[in-house]
Design a protein around this motif. Sequence first.
Motif, short mmCIF file in Angstrom:
data_model
loop_
_atom_site.label_atom_id
_atom_site.label_comp_id
_atom_site.label_asym_id
_atom_site.label_seq_id
_atom_site.Cartn_x
_atom_site.Cartn_y
_atom_site.Cartn_z
N VAL A 98 0.84 -1.19 0.00
CA VAL A 98 0.00 0.00 0.00
C VAL A 98 0.88 1.25 0.00
CG1 VAL A 98 -1.70 1.30 1.35
CG2 VAL A 98 -1.90 -1.20 1.14
N GLN A 99 0.58 2.16 -0.91
CA GLN A 99 1.32 3.41 -1.04
C GLN A 99 0.71 4.51 -0.18
OE1 GLN A 99 4.18 3.38 -2.84
NE2 GLN A 99 3.70 1.23 -3.11
N ALA A 100 -0.64 4.54 -0.11
CA ALA A 100 -1.33 5.60 0.63
C ALA A 100 -2.76 5.18 0.93
CB ALA A 100 -1.32 6.89 -0.18
N LEU A 101 -3.32 5.79 1.98
CA LEU A 101 -4.70 5.58 2.38
C LEU A 101 -5.38 6.95 2.46
CD1 LEU A 101 -3.91 3.16 5.34
CD2 LEU A 101 -4.87 2.48 3.14
N HIS A 102 -6.63 7.03 1.99
CA HIS A 102 -7.40 8.28 2.03
C HIS A 102 -8.86 7.93 2.29
CE1 HIS A 102 -3.95 10.27 0.14
NE2 HIS A 102 -3.92 9.25 -0.69
N SER A 103 -9.63 8.91 2.75
CA SER A 103 -11.06 8.68 2.90
C SER A 103 -11.84 9.90 2.45
CB SER A 103 -11.42 8.33 4.36
OG SER A 103 -11.22 9.45 5.20
N ASP A 104 -13.11 9.64 2.10
CA ASP A 104 -14.05 10.69 1.75
C ASP A 104 -15.42 10.18 2.16
OD1 ASP A 104 -15.31 12.93 0.76
OD2 ASP A 104 -15.15 12.32 -1.35
N GLY A 105 -15.99 10.78 3.20
CA GLY A 105 -17.28 10.32 3.69
C GLY A 105 -17.20 8.89 4.17
N ASP A 106 -18.04 8.03 3.58
CA ASP A 106 -18.09 6.62 3.99
C ASP A 106 -17.15 5.71 3.20
OD1 ASP A 106 -19.99 7.10 5.93
OD2 ASP A 106 -21.68 6.70 4.60
N LEU A 107 -16.25 6.31 2.41
CA LEU A 107 -15.35 5.49 1.59
C LEU A 107 -13.90 5.64 2.04
CD1 LEU A 107 -16.77 6.16 -1.98
CD2 LEU A 107 -17.11 4.13 -0.55
N LEU A 108 -13.20 4.51 2.07
CA LEU A 108 -11.76 4.47 2.29
C LEU A 108 -11.13 4.08 0.96
CD1 LEU A 108 -9.25 4.44 4.21
CD2 LEU A 108 -9.69 1.98 4.47
N PHE A 109 -10.14 4.86 0.52
CA PHE A 109 -9.45 4.59 -0.74
C PHE A 109 -8.05 4.07 -0.43
CE2 PHE A 109 -12.44 8.02 -1.51
CZ PHE A 109 -13.22 7.47 -2.51
N ILE A 110 -7.71 2.94 -1.04
CA ILE A 110 -6.42 2.30 -0.80
C ILE A 110 -5.64 2.32 -2.11
CG2 ILE A 110 -5.28 0.16 -0.12
CD1 ILE A 110 -8.00 -0.45 1.39
N ASN A 111 -4.51 3.01 -2.10
CA ASN A 111 -3.65 3.10 -3.27
C ASN A 111 -2.57 2.04 -3.13
OD1 ASN A 111 -1.66 3.68 -5.13
ND2 ASN A 111 -1.57 5.86 -4.69
N HIS A 112 -2.62 1.04 -4.00
CA HIS A 112 -1.59 -0.01 -4.00
C HIS A 112 -0.98 -0.11 -5.38
CE1 HIS A 112 -4.18 -3.35 -5.72
NE2 HIS A 112 -5.10 -2.48 -5.35
N SER A 113 -0.68 1.06 -5.95
CA SER A 113 -0.08 1.14 -7.28
C SER A 113 1.31 0.52 -7.26
CB SER A 113 0.03 2.59 -7.72
OG SER A 113 -1.26 3.18 -7.79
N ARG A 119 -3.27 1.36 -9.17
CA ARG A 119 -4.27 0.43 -8.61
C ARG A 119 -4.86 1.03 -7.35
NH1 ARG A 119 -0.16 -3.50 -10.29
NH2 ARG A 119 -1.04 -4.70 -12.00
N PHE A 120 -6.19 1.07 -7.29
CA PHE A 120 -6.91 1.59 -6.14
C PHE A 120 -8.04 0.64 -5.80
CE2 PHE A 120 -5.15 5.82 -5.72
CZ PHE A 120 -4.54 6.01 -6.95
N VAL A 121 -8.35 0.55 -4.51
CA VAL A 121 -9.49 -0.21 -4.03
C VAL A 121 -10.27 0.72 -3.13
CG1 VAL A 121 -10.23 -2.16 -2.62
CG2 VAL A 121 -8.26 -2.41 -4.10
N SER A 122 -11.61 0.65 -3.20
CA SER A 122 -12.47 1.44 -2.32
C SER A 122 -13.16 0.50 -1.35
CB SER A 122 -13.53 2.18 -3.12
OG SER A 122 -12.92 3.04 -4.05
#
Length: 136
Positions: A98-113, A119-122
């Motif tokens: 995982v390169q970075a983690l972010h969130s917006d409201g009820d979503l967590l975004f996982i950057n595993h580029s 590459r991102f997973v929500s």
Amino acid sequence: MRFLRHEPLEQRQLLAGNVSVESAEIAYFLIEDNPRVERYDIEGENWLSSIDLPDIHGPATSLHVDEDGLYVAYGQAVFRYNPDGSGQTHLLNTQEPVQALHSDGDLLFINHSGQLYARFVSIDKTTNNIVEPIGS
């Protein structure tokens, strides 16, 4: 003629943390070698108690904090903790670190580029389930 003058600089201390984030006027610093999160009250200008993380997953490599909790990646494994650091929940393992983690409201975004591929997973933070991309 030119004269050089030497003036000592004031001493500064540096917190050796890999990742720092701010949420609700608290700064969070991820310490990798002894997995923990150091917290600093920005408005009150004082250190709060640290949050110890389990060391069984190896070094903690990414951190995100919001009002819903702490999100920590240990290489490819992503976990969610309550705001006080209790209640570990495994969310998923990614193909790449995982390169970075972010969130917006009820979503967590996982950057595993990795390499040439983005590459991102929500994750839906209310259910801890992966959100399927549109068109899949």
